[in-house]
Design a protein around this motif. Sequence first.
Motif, PDB file in Angstrom:
ATOM      1  N   PHE A   1      -7.558 -11.227  -3.683  1.00 55.40           N
ATOM      2  CA  PHE A   1      -7.820  -9.947  -3.032  1.00 55.40           C
ATOM      3  C   PHE A   1      -6.801  -9.711  -1.916  1.00 55.40           C
ATOM      4  CE2 PHE A   1     -11.718  -8.961  -5.162  1.00 55.40           C
ATOM      5  CZ  PHE A   1     -12.242 -10.182  -5.513  1.00 55.40           C
ATOM      6  N   PHE A   2      -6.250  -8.494  -1.921  1.00 55.86           N
ATOM      7  CA  PHE A   2      -5.303  -8.098  -0.880  1.00 55.86           C
ATOM      8  C   PHE A   2      -5.817  -6.822  -0.226  1.00 55.86           C
ATOM      9  CE2 PHE A   2      -1.663 -10.930  -1.575  1.00 55.86           C
ATOM     10  CZ  PHE A   2      -2.007 -11.493  -2.785  1.00 55.86           C
ATOM     11  N   VAL A   3      -5.526  -6.674   1.059  1.00 56.95           N
ATOM     12  CA  VAL A   3      -6.038  -5.515   1.802  1.00 56.95           C
ATOM     13  C   VAL A   3      -4.913  -4.900   2.613  1.00 56.95           C
ATOM     14  CG1 VAL A   3      -6.741  -6.943   3.786  1.00 56.95           C
ATOM     15  CG2 VAL A   3      -7.856  -4.741   3.385  1.00 56.95           C
ATOM     16  N   CYS A   4      -4.927  -3.578   2.730  1.00 50.91           N
ATOM     17  CA  CYS A   4      -3.955  -2.899   3.570  1.00 50.91           C
ATOM     18  C   CYS A   4      -4.428  -3.004   5.015  1.00 50.91           C
ATOM     19  CB  CYS A   4      -3.803  -1.436   3.180  1.00 50.91           C
ATOM     20  SG  CYS A   4      -2.708  -0.520   4.294  1.00 50.91           S
TER      21      CYS A   4
ATOM     22  N   CYS B   1       0.871  -1.163   0.000  1.00 50.75           N
ATOM     23  CA  CYS B   1       0.000   0.000   0.000  1.00 50.75           C
ATOM     24  C   CYS B   1       0.916   1.223   0.000  1.00 50.75           C
ATOM     25  CB  CYS B   1      -0.918   0.013   1.229  1.00 50.75           C
ATOM     26  SG  CYS B   1      -1.976   1.483   1.307  1.00 50.75           S
TER      27      CYS B   1
ATOM     28  N   ALA C   1      -7.305  -6.122  -6.170  1.00 52.63           N
ATOM     29  CA  ALA C   1      -7.463  -7.503  -6.629  1.00 52.63           C
ATOM     30  C   ALA C   1      -6.476  -7.771  -7.742  1.00 52.63           C
ATOM     31  CB  ALA C   1      -8.888  -7.751  -7.131  1.00 52.63           C
TER      32      ALA C   1
ATOM     33  N   TRP D   1      -2.948 -10.877   2.073  1.00 56.50           N
ATOM     34  CA  TRP D   1      -3.936 -11.653   1.332  1.00 56.50           C
ATOM     35  C   TRP D   1      -5.228 -11.736   2.134  1.00 56.50           C
ATOM     36  CZ3 TRP D   1      -6.362 -16.177   2.824  1.00 56.50           C
ATOM     37  CH2 TRP D   1      -7.175 -16.771   1.845  1.00 56.50           C
ATOM     38  N   ALA D   2      -6.360 -11.522   1.441  1.00 50.36           N
ATOM     39  CA  ALA D   2      -7.647 -11.564   2.134  1.00 50.36           C
ATOM     40  C   ALA D   2      -8.512 -12.725   1.650  1.00 50.36           C
ATOM     41  CB  ALA D   2      -8.395 -10.247   1.921  1.00 50.36           C
TER      42      ALA D   2
ATOM     43  N   MET E   1       0.564  -5.201   1.940  1.00 48.35           N
ATOM     44  CA  MET E   1      -0.827  -5.625   1.935  1.00 48.35           C
ATOM     45  C   MET E   1      -0.875  -7.129   2.233  1.00 48.35           C
ATOM     46  SD  MET E   1      -2.342  -3.441  -1.262  1.00 48.35           S
ATOM     47  CE  MET E   1      -3.998  -3.268  -0.622  1.00 48.35           C
TER      48      MET E   1
ATOM     49  N   GLY F   1      -7.196  -0.233   5.140  1.00 48.25           N
ATOM     50  CA  GLY F   1      -8.303  -1.035   4.638  1.00 48.25           C
ATOM     51  C   GLY F   1      -8.468  -1.008   3.138  1.00 48.25           C
ATOM     52  N   HIS F   2      -7.569  -0.326   2.429  1.00 51.72           N
ATOM     53  CA  HIS F   2      -7.689  -0.265   0.970  1.00 51.72           C
ATOM     54  C   HIS F   2      -7.516  -1.664   0.391  1.00 51.72           C
ATOM     55  CE1 HIS F   2      -7.622   1.488  -2.986  1.00 51.72           C
ATOM     56  NE2 HIS F   2      -6.468   0.933  -3.243  1.00 51.72           N
ATOM     57  N   LYS F   3      -8.404  -2.004  -0.586  1.00 56.78           N
ATOM     58  CA  LYS F   3      -8.352  -3.332  -1.194  1.00 56.78           C
ATOM     59  C   LYS F   3      -7.932  -3.241  -2.656  1.00 56.78           C
ATOM     60  CE  LYS F   3     -11.793  -6.222   1.156  1.00 56.78           C
ATOM     61  NZ  LYS F   3     -13.082  -6.893   1.007  1.00 56.78           N
TER      62      LYS F   3
END
Lengths: 153, 297
Positions: free
Chosen positions: A28-31, A5, A39, A14-15, A12, A35-37
Amino acid sequence: MKFLCVQCDEPMLWAETQGPVEGSLSLFFVCPRCGHKIALLTNPGETQLVKALDVKIGSPPPPPSPMKLLRSTLAQQHPLSPPPTPSIELLWTEAAQKRLERLPPFAREMVRQGVERYAQEKGYREITPQVIDEAKGELGSLFSFHKTPFPPE
Amino acid sequence: MPKRYQDIAGDGGSHILRQIGEQVARLAQRMSDIRHKVAILSGKGGVGKSALTVNLAYLLSQQGYNLGIVDADLSGPSIPKMLGIREQPLFLSQQGVVPAKAISNIQVVSLDFFLPREETPANWDGPVQNAFVWKGTLEAGVLREFLSDISWGELDFLFLDLPPGTALLPTIAQLLPDLGGAVIVTIPSQVSHFVVKKSITLSRELNIPIIGLVENMAGYSCPHCGSTEPLFGTPQGNEIATQLGVPYLGQVPFDPRLSSLADAGRPFALQHSHSPTGKALTAVAKSIASFFQEDLR
């Protein structure tokens, strides 16, 4: 490959993985900070590359299964055979044992295994000279290693 | 300056690196019971590499060594045919896939055991139009499985019969960082020498010990009178080996019975170890054993 991020300078995480759908994976990855996502979307070739690595992205992989990659990707294949039934103990009669011992030493183990495999497939519990002859008829090439013909009884 | 790849610990939760690490560990564990891994390679195809592999394995097995063969030529697997064991089923045990057993209990794994018919090629499920992206990685993975998922047990030698050329050598070197050595096969032909030099150079670049150069089909050995006449011109393997600074393991004359016996599924050395070709093969086998400071038993 890792994702950063840029705003937070934070890796970030892996979600979730979705797919493959029509040959495409969505990763999908998230910070963890803002919370920024994002793909990562793969094309079929890239999806197959992930499969070729024999890894599962994200969630814990299942326990390793022998030859899983080959068995899941070889287009036309012979399945692995079930293991020989361990409970059937094959008894070699004395006459059959003597015939085996008359083979050259280098051939004995291979012929023994071939005859036992044949006997198990046929459901025999005892290996007699007759069973040996039957196996010889079915597994001809196995018995051609010995320098002399398979000794008659 | 934002963080770079190496600044970020871990793999971001994908677990890919961990899984790759586990694959590597499983492979190392399986290979730890195998004393010497030997790659048999060439430059050009058709130099008799697979036939040599089968016969060298047989000769070493006759000296009491436990042998295994990995048929690493996925496109043209031929080791089961040459050993007469194509019909053997492979099955799963608690320790992994049980390899096929050939003469003298030589253990074998080959893609041929998985192909349903003689004419079935090795085709992989996947998008054909992108095959260049994933096929190499997949085939490397299959070779990894040939090494790590087969219950080899304790072996003295594991021979890897490589396909023609050098494409697979970096993969093998990476899968087997303790690869014991390479036997490089050529024939008396400038074209073969031209390409085999590349194999030797690449082996050196990959830090693979070179056991030596074998010049196969070095003359025609008459099965009737035992005389040897030139077949492809004057053998020059010794000169090539000297030029490149590699040991020369010798010349192996061509005996037509070697080919017919390979077709019949029998090692030539089983029946003709005292022929000129058989003696030459025995000398090469001795050289391999000596390289690892093994005395022929």
